[in-house]
Write a protein that holds these residues in place. Structure first.
Motif, PDB file in Angstrom:
ATOM      1  N   PRO A 146       0.823  -1.207   0.000  1.00  0.00           N
ATOM      2  CA  PRO A 146       0.000   0.000   0.000  1.00  0.00           C
ATOM      3  C   PRO A 146       0.859   1.261   0.000  1.00  0.00           C
ATOM      4  CG  PRO A 146      -0.734  -1.516   1.688  1.00  0.00           C
ATOM      5  CD  PRO A 146       0.562  -2.045   1.163  1.00  0.00           C
ATOM      6  N   THR A 183      -4.798   5.876   1.916  1.00  0.00           N
ATOM      7  CA  THR A 183      -3.960   4.765   1.471  1.00  0.00           C
ATOM      8  C   THR A 183      -4.584   4.124   0.246  1.00  0.00           C
ATOM      9  OG1 THR A 183      -3.112   4.328   3.689  1.00  0.00           O
ATOM     10  CG2 THR A 183      -3.016   2.510   2.130  1.00  0.00           C
ATOM     11  N   SER A 184      -3.746   3.864  -0.748  1.00  0.00           N
ATOM     12  CA  SER A 184      -4.182   3.220  -1.988  1.00  0.00           C
ATOM     13  C   SER A 184      -3.432   1.906  -2.161  1.00  0.00           C
ATOM     14  CB  SER A 184      -3.885   4.116  -3.193  1.00  0.00           C
ATOM     15  OG  SER A 184      -4.507   5.355  -3.065  1.00  0.00           O
ATOM     16  N   SER A 197      -3.708  -1.946  -4.835  1.00  0.00           N
ATOM     17  CA  SER A 197      -4.422  -2.675  -5.878  1.00  0.00           C
ATOM     18  C   SER A 197      -4.791  -4.066  -5.368  1.00  0.00           C
ATOM     19  CB  SER A 197      -3.567  -2.784  -7.133  1.00  0.00           C
ATOM     20  OG  SER A 197      -2.369  -3.470  -6.848  1.00  0.00           O
ATOM     21  N   ASN A 241      -8.398  -0.742  -8.101  1.00  0.00           N
ATOM     22  CA  ASN A 241      -7.669   0.248  -7.308  1.00  0.00           C
ATOM     23  C   ASN A 241      -8.531   0.577  -6.098  1.00  0.00           C
ATOM     24  OD1 ASN A 241      -5.482   0.679  -9.229  1.00  0.00           O
ATOM     25  ND2 ASN A 241      -7.091   1.507 -10.524  1.00  0.00           N
ATOM     26  N   VAL A 292      -9.054   2.524  -2.389  1.00  0.00           N
ATOM     27  CA  VAL A 292      -8.641   3.711  -1.642  1.00  0.00           C
ATOM     28  C   VAL A 292      -9.326   3.680  -0.281  1.00  0.00           C
ATOM     29  CG1 VAL A 292      -8.653   6.235  -1.594  1.00  0.00           C
ATOM     30  CG2 VAL A 292      -8.399   5.034  -3.776  1.00  0.00           C
ATOM     31  N   GLU A 349     -12.063   3.791  -9.114  1.00  0.00           N
ATOM     32  CA  GLU A 349     -11.533   3.363  -7.821  1.00  0.00           C
ATOM     33  C   GLU A 349     -12.648   2.789  -6.957  1.00  0.00           C
ATOM     34  OE1 GLU A 349      -8.029   6.673  -7.255  1.00  0.00           O
ATOM     35  OE2 GLU A 349     -10.040   7.216  -6.589  1.00  0.00           O
TER      36      GLU A 349
END
Length: 134
Positions: free
Chosen positions: A17, A29-30, A32, A54, A56, A98
């Motif tokens: 992340p 925080t992102s 995949s 994605n 988030v 997202e």
């Protein structure tokens, strides 16, 4: 008129992340997540398709995901779909779909504790994949 925007994903985290902060200090925080679809063709050949999402997270959930998640972890993410648009440095319009998650649960048993549910702030118990019913 009623409407609904809800997504549930179970898959593996694709990379560690990335946490950052908004100008007013809110953590985000992102990461995949890869999901796999396995099917058999009419000719009997078994195939697999991978779809990437994605994800988030914000605030306390963002901090916990940054602390406990890592590449390869099996996760359950629940949230809503959001399309983010921006103008790139190249002058072109860009967009990205997202999942804005309000809940993330670890489904494997690797170190660390489970993150919290953003709505309640309570810890979410770890689940086995067979525990999730649809």
């Amino acid at each position: 008129m009623p409407s609904l925007n809800k997504v549930l994903i179970i898959g593996n985290v694709g990379s560690d992340p990335e946490m950052r902060f908004t100008p007013n200090g809110r953590p985000v925080t992102s990461f995949s997540v890869a999901t796999n679809w396995i099917y058999t063709t009419p000719e009997g050949e078994r195939k697999q398709e991978t779809e990437w999402f994605n994800v988030v997270t914000w605030n306390r959930l963002a901090e916990q995901c940054n602390q406990f998640l890592g590449k390869g972890r099996l996760v359950f993410a629940e949230g809503r779909i959001h399309t983010r648009s921006w103008d790139g440095q190249d002058g072109q319009q860009h967009s990205r779909i997202e999942v804005i998650a309000n809940r993330v649960v670890f489904l494997d048993r690797r170190g660390g504790g489970p993150p919290a549910d953003e709505k309640s702030g309570d810890n979410v118990a770890e689940l086995e994949p067979d525990d999730i019913t649809f």
